[in-house]
Every structure is written in C-alpha cells, then in structure tokens.
Design a protein around this motif. Structure first.
Motif, PDB file in Angstrom:
ATOM      1  N   PRO A 173       5.085  -8.190 -17.848  1.00 30.51           N
ATOM      2  CA  PRO A 173       4.710  -8.372 -16.445  1.00 30.51           C
ATOM      3  C   PRO A 173       5.420  -9.563 -15.813  1.00 30.51           C
ATOM      4  CG  PRO A 173       2.783  -8.111 -17.843  1.00 30.51           C
ATOM      5  CD  PRO A 173       3.952  -8.325 -18.742  1.00 30.51           C
ATOM      6  N   SER A 204      -5.503 -12.715 -13.789  1.00 24.79           N
ATOM      7  CA  SER A 204      -5.293 -11.264 -13.771  1.00 24.79           C
ATOM      8  C   SER A 204      -6.584 -10.560 -14.150  1.00 24.79           C
ATOM      9  CB  SER A 204      -4.189 -10.868 -14.755  1.00 24.79           C
ATOM     10  OG  SER A 204      -4.026  -9.461 -14.798  1.00 24.79           O
ATOM     11  N   ASP A 209      -0.841  -7.459 -13.540  1.00 31.56           N
ATOM     12  CA  ASP A 209      -0.623  -8.067 -12.231  1.00 31.56           C
ATOM     13  C   ASP A 209      -1.251  -9.453 -12.227  1.00 31.56           C
ATOM     14  OD1 ASP A 209       0.575  -5.701 -11.039  1.00 31.56           O
ATOM     15  OD2 ASP A 209      -1.439  -4.833 -11.128  1.00 31.56           O
TER      16      ASP A 209
END
Length: 412
Positions: A173, A204, A209
């Motif tokens: 990520p 997160s 994300d």
C-alpha cells in the motif's frame, strides 16, 4: 423426558441439515480440495467454491464427525461458510474432525467430504522462512481483523507497508508519509496504527488505505501499543508519549523521563513503557507516568503482557505477567509492573521484540528465537535464518516475525 425431547430435536435438525429430505433446490457435490490446516488453538479451512452453491461446514470433538452425526456428537454446523474460514478457540492437544457439504437454492445438502482429523498444537517450535518482503529492514508487524478481512501487516525502512488480506498475496500500500521510516505497527479494535520517524502516525481500517494523522510532535516514534478500549499508546525519542483513543486523535502524556522509549503495552489497568538505559515507566491513566526500578541499565526494546494460565491441584490459576526484553539477551518479568526480576540472559545477542499469544516468544539478533510458557523458563528455537529479527506478532494460526532484508518467518 427433557433429555429425550432434546435428543429428538437434535436428531431432527441433523437430518434436515444433512439434506436427507426433499426441497425445491438440489444438493451439490462437496469441494474436492477441502482442506483443514491445524494451528495454535485454531484451524484454517479452505476450499474452492462453486457458483451458486451454499456450503455448510460441520465440526466437533473426536475423529468421526460427519454430516449426519454431528448434532449427536456434540458438534456444530456453520451455515453458509465461505473460504478461507478460520476457527479459533480450540484446545491444543485435543482431536477435532471436519467435513463439508453443499446445496443449491435452499435444497438438501449433498454428500459430505471425507472427514478430516486434526490436532491443534502450540506454535513456536518449527519456523518457516517466507519469501522476502522487499530488501529493506522491516521494523514492525501486526495482525487482526480489518474491514477488508483478516490482515497481516509489516512496516519498515523508507516507509514501506506490506499487507496480506485473508492469506492472499502481499500487496504494498501507498504510505502518504514516505520516505520516513516506519518503526512499529499495531492493530486494535478501532483500527491499525503505524508510527515512525519525524512524528509520523498513519491510520487505517482496512490495512491498504492509510491516512496521515497529526501527532503534535516531530520526535521519532519507535513503538506503539494497544489498550483494552480500542485505543493506542505511542512512544518515542526523549521520553515522548502520546495517547490515541481511536488512533486518529492524539494527546501528549507526561512521561517524566528524557530517555528514548522503544515500546509500550497495557494489561490489567496498567500501562508500561520501556526504553534506553533500563528505563521502565508505568501509569494507570496513560497520561502521568512514574519511573520504576528495573535493576538494569541495558536498553529495553520490547514489553508484553500475558494472563498466564497454570493448573495446580486441579485448580486453574491466572498470573498477570509482564515480560521486558532488550540488549545482551536481557529478560525482566513482573506481576505488578512495580517490582521487576531479572531472568536469563538469553544468550548474548540483543533481543528486539517479545509477544504473548498463549506463550511468550522473544526474537532478536542473528535470527534468535526463544519461547516460554511463563516468562521464566525459556527454550531456544531454530529460526532457519541468521538475519536480525526485529518484531513479532500473534496471528490467527500462530506467530509471524520480521526483520532485516525483508525477512519474514511464520510458525503454526
């Protein structure tokens, strides 16, 4: 009569579940790749699902659970199970058996898969080296249930983040704070927090994300611990302590020390942080800390809490145990965070991390791994690597450790 009535109801339900009656739907064949893998007080169950098939999983104690006898054998059924399915809370050393069948459109269950028999065992004795996660140093690792599924997350140098969801291949990520090094990561019920240099805090909910949070400090943050209410304690350079109730709003605490703090944990209404020069500080509120006498000047790199269970004369006893590890194989234990006892040392190399997940496991320099049921008696384990290990976490099935050059190990 009540027992007879209950038995008859169980039998009737078992017959219905097993698919021995008529329906507008139809039975489906069982998955031929149905697989059950034993872990530490848990199992991981997987299969390849067919479209429009609903799967029912059956399991119970003993070696002979089937789709027709599970109800009368003290077993259970999981309706609409999906793969992979993790079952936790099992007793290590006990025998369990599993089978599965399928159905379409609410119809009867099809034939059950051949029964698989497993015995969960305590993990930590055998370690498997995984494919390296990049080439940089990994400083932290955690695992837990995120909004996108079960996540294993490792962080490290250059702000790298590696995430595996539900056992799938690891992804990388984006880190909005890169290239600042990330030094630790922690899961709690409210989300996942990673901390790093320059006061970096990332949050997160799904492990993929991440959003940068205002920490209110530019001090390097070295450690992050979770607390029982879903919050976090972050610690770092020159005695920095931050409280994050949900991982997104941070309040500074008064540590009373200027020593670098490397790790923090929580247990039985007590917060504990450890750091350079044998520093140990404790608090009840997470804000105002008191220094404790550790009896050592060795740098303490990690701290873990465990409710250690033992049996004496048929009675189960729970002992609140805190274990701190550090430089030169240092190991300290305490039952109240106020009085500390030296154990070991465990070899001469630095110990970098310790975790509790049914037992204590400590990792460190040159691939060192030690396990202990109580923090007092320790056993050296073969890690199958000579890379330095920097962090360790409890997972669904066992433990995972990470370290230099993207090294990652697992045991279950």
């Amino acid at each position: 009569m009540k027992k007879l009535a209950s038995l008859l109801l169980s039998l009737a339900f078992a017959i219905a579940v097993a698919g021995c009656g008529g329906s507008q739907g139809s039975p489906a064949d069982y998955p031929k790749d149905f697989k059950v893998v034993a872990g530490d007080s848990a199992v991981l169950i997987s299969w390849t699902a067919e479209p429009e098939v609903q799967y029912w999983l059956f399991y119970g104690p003993g070696a002979n659970i089937t789709t027709s006898n599970w109800a009368t054998s003290n077993g259970r059924a999981v309706v609409g199970a999906t793969s992979p399915y993790t079952l936790t809370g099992l007793t290590n050393g006990s025998t369990y058996s599993f089978t599965i069948n399928g159905r379409k459109d609410g119809g009867p269950g099809g034939p059950g898969a051949p029964t698989q028999v497993i015995v969960p065992q305590i993990a930590g004795g055998n370690w498997i080296v995984g494919t390296p996660l990049g080439t940089g140093r990994l400083n932290g690792v955690t695992a837990g249930v995120a909004t996108a599924g079960y996540a294993n997350i490792a962080v490290g140098a250059g702000g790298t983040i590696y995430t595996s969801l539900n056992g799938a291949a690891t992804t990388t990520p984006t880190n909005p704070a890169a290239p600042a090094d990330l030094n630790a990561v922690q899961y709690s019920g409210s989300g996942i927090v990673a901390v790093g240099n320059g006061g970096t805090i990332l949050y997160s909910t799904n492990g993929t994300d991440w959003t940068a949070q205002a920490s209110g400090t530019t001090a390097d943050l070295y450690g992050i611990g979770s607390v029982s209410v879903g919050g976090f304690i972050a610690v770092g350079k020159a005695g920095t302590v931050l409280n994050g109730a949900a991982g997104t709003a941070w309040i500074p605490g008064t540590s009373g020390t200027t020593a670098d703090l490397y790790a923090a944990t929580f247990g039985v209404d007590r917060y504990v942080a450890v750091g350079a020069g044998g520093t140990i500080i404790t608090t009840n509120d997470g804000l105002n800390w008191t220094a404790q006498n550790s009896g050592t000047t060795a740098a303490l790199r990690s701290i873990a809490y465990g409710a250690v269970s033992s049996t004496s004369s048929g009675t189960t006893v729970i002992t609140n145990t805190y274990v701190a590890v550090g430089a030169g194989g240092t190991v300290l234990t305490s039952n109240d965070t106020l009085s500390w006892t030296a154990r070991g040392p465990l070899g001469t190399g630095d110990l970098m991390a310790v975790v509790y997940g049914g037992q204590f496991i400590a990792v460190g320099k040159s691939g060192a791994i030690f396990t202990s049921p109580d923090g007092i008696t320790w056993t050296s384990r073969t890690s199958n690597t000579t890379q330095d290990l920097t962090a360790i976490a409890r997972t669904r099935l066992g433990y995972t450790a990470v370290g230099e050059a993207g090294t990652n190990l697992s045991t279950f």
